[in-house]
Motif scaffolding. Sequence first.
Motif, short mmCIF file in Angstrom:
data_model
loop_
_atom_site.label_atom_id
_atom_site.label_comp_id
_atom_site.label_asym_id
_atom_site.label_seq_id
_atom_site.Cartn_x
_atom_site.Cartn_y
_atom_site.Cartn_z
N ARG A 218 -10.04 0.86 6.34
CA ARG A 218 -8.91 -0.14 5.63
C ARG A 218 -7.86 -0.06 6.83
O ARG A 218 -7.33 0.94 7.00
CB ARG A 218 -8.36 -0.04 4.20
CG ARG A 218 -9.22 -0.51 3.37
CD ARG A 218 -8.41 -0.49 1.96
NE ARG A 218 -7.23 -1.36 1.89
CZ ARG A 218 -6.51 -1.41 0.80
NH1 ARG A 218 -6.71 -0.77 -0.30
NH2 ARG A 218 -5.28 -2.16 0.89
N GLU A 219 -7.56 -1.17 7.17
CA GLU A 219 -6.25 -0.99 8.27
C GLU A 219 -5.00 -0.95 7.25
O GLU A 219 -5.06 -1.63 6.36
CB GLU A 219 -6.19 -2.33 9.16
CG GLU A 219 -7.60 -2.38 10.02
CD GLU A 219 -7.42 -3.36 11.20
OE1 GLU A 219 -6.44 -4.08 11.01
OE2 GLU A 219 -8.42 -3.50 11.71
N GLU A 220 -4.12 -0.44 8.01
CA GLU A 220 -2.63 -0.43 7.23
C GLU A 220 -2.15 -1.71 7.23
O GLU A 220 -2.25 -2.53 8.07
CB GLU A 220 -1.86 0.51 8.05
CG GLU A 220 -2.15 2.04 8.07
CD GLU A 220 -2.06 2.50 6.78
OE1 GLU A 220 -1.03 2.31 6.08
OE2 GLU A 220 -2.57 3.52 6.42
N SER A 221 -1.59 -1.71 5.92
CA SER A 221 -0.99 -3.21 5.62
C SER A 221 0.17 -3.24 6.30
O SER A 221 1.03 -2.29 6.54
CB SER A 221 -0.70 -3.30 4.16
OG SER A 221 0.00 -2.68 3.67
N LYS A 275 -0.03 -4.85 0.76
CA LYS A 275 -0.85 -3.91 0.51
C LYS A 275 -2.14 -4.41 -0.03
O LYS A 275 -3.28 -4.34 0.21
CB LYS A 275 -0.28 -2.82 -0.04
CG LYS A 275 -1.28 -1.59 -0.36
CD LYS A 275 -1.61 -0.90 1.18
CE LYS A 275 -2.80 0.18 0.95
NZ LYS A 275 -2.00 1.21 0.37
N SER A 278 -3.95 -6.81 2.06
CA SER A 278 -5.02 -6.12 3.06
C SER A 278 -6.41 -5.75 2.33
O SER A 278 -7.45 -5.41 3.12
CB SER A 278 -4.32 -4.89 3.68
OG SER A 278 -4.21 -3.71 2.66
#
Length: 366
Positions: A218-221, A275, A278
């Motif tokens: 998961r990419e950082e939000s 978050k 994301s």
Amino acid sequence: MEHLVEVTKPVVSNITNQQILYGLAITIPSIDLLTLFSPSEFEVFIQEWTSGYLYKIQGYKKVYRNSGAGDKGRDVVAWLDEKGDIWDCYQCKHYEDPLKPSEVWVEFGKLCYYTYNKDFTIPRKYLFATSKGLGPLLKSYIQNPKLLKKYLIQNWDSKCKKHITDTEQVELTGAFKKYVEDFDFSIVGFLDPLEIIEQHRMTPYYVPRFGGGFNKFREESITPAEIQDSELMYITKLIEAYSEDKGMHFAAPEDLSSHIKYINHLNRERIHYHKAHSLALFERDTLPEGSSAFEKLKDAVYMGVIDTVESDFTSGFMRVKETTKTARSLLLSGNPLTSVVEDDDKHGICHHLANDNKISWVVRDD
């Protein structure tokens, strides 16, 4: 002479929860599972691969799957331009054993016949994608185009002449024979099953089909500095909650500037909202369309917090805090996203529910 050895208890270590649920089937390598597919399962696998990898990742302009009779020897047609003049052909074969020359001479015959008749242009690449791979003899022919051409011509009468079309026999004579003799068979190649699987791994369909957990992080939000139009509903509801708590009317986020408690809370809630957003993007990029995992997660959080939302509180601000506290403590299971869900996601989903107008923080008497 017999030699009897006493049976001892086997020692099993490192038992995982997945083994408890699924047994050792979970450990079958994907390359072996591919060989176990039925023809219909292989068909679906190819659809996943073509739509998820060839179209989206390889960047073909258009990709077509030809599954009907009279396909002219083209299983998957992948266009590199808008008109299809430049294209690649993928021949997808599901057989019990590795592919043999006798099973594909007619495919080479169709390639020559239909390009000679200008039904379509000569493809840039002509690749075999199979469940069991290619046998050593066919591989050797493909790796030596002159040899492939030689044996195609030798086998023409027995394998191609009566099998290319249902309407005529295709004789290898005259100008057409010269065309076959001059044909550049170096365009022919193949994809090993493991190569197809690695390409399939890059699609959203890999995890549901082969398991093994998500293969992407998961990419950082990122929380935008400016409030987005898509946030207006839940932001408005938060401002109403602050107004009720303070006993004065706040019309916009700017009105909170002198109230540090509220402005700090709003900033934190925006972080939680994004978050959770994301997580929705992660689902879009890693799971197939139609999985609806994030929507189902929202439903689960809703059912987990609605009793708190409907409880009595002195203000909407208290209702927000207690509801998000409840959300963070929820134990969620059975959702494809469960393994990557964090407490902040559950917290932020409360604001997604508010944004969907499913919950509100200020109770008004009707």
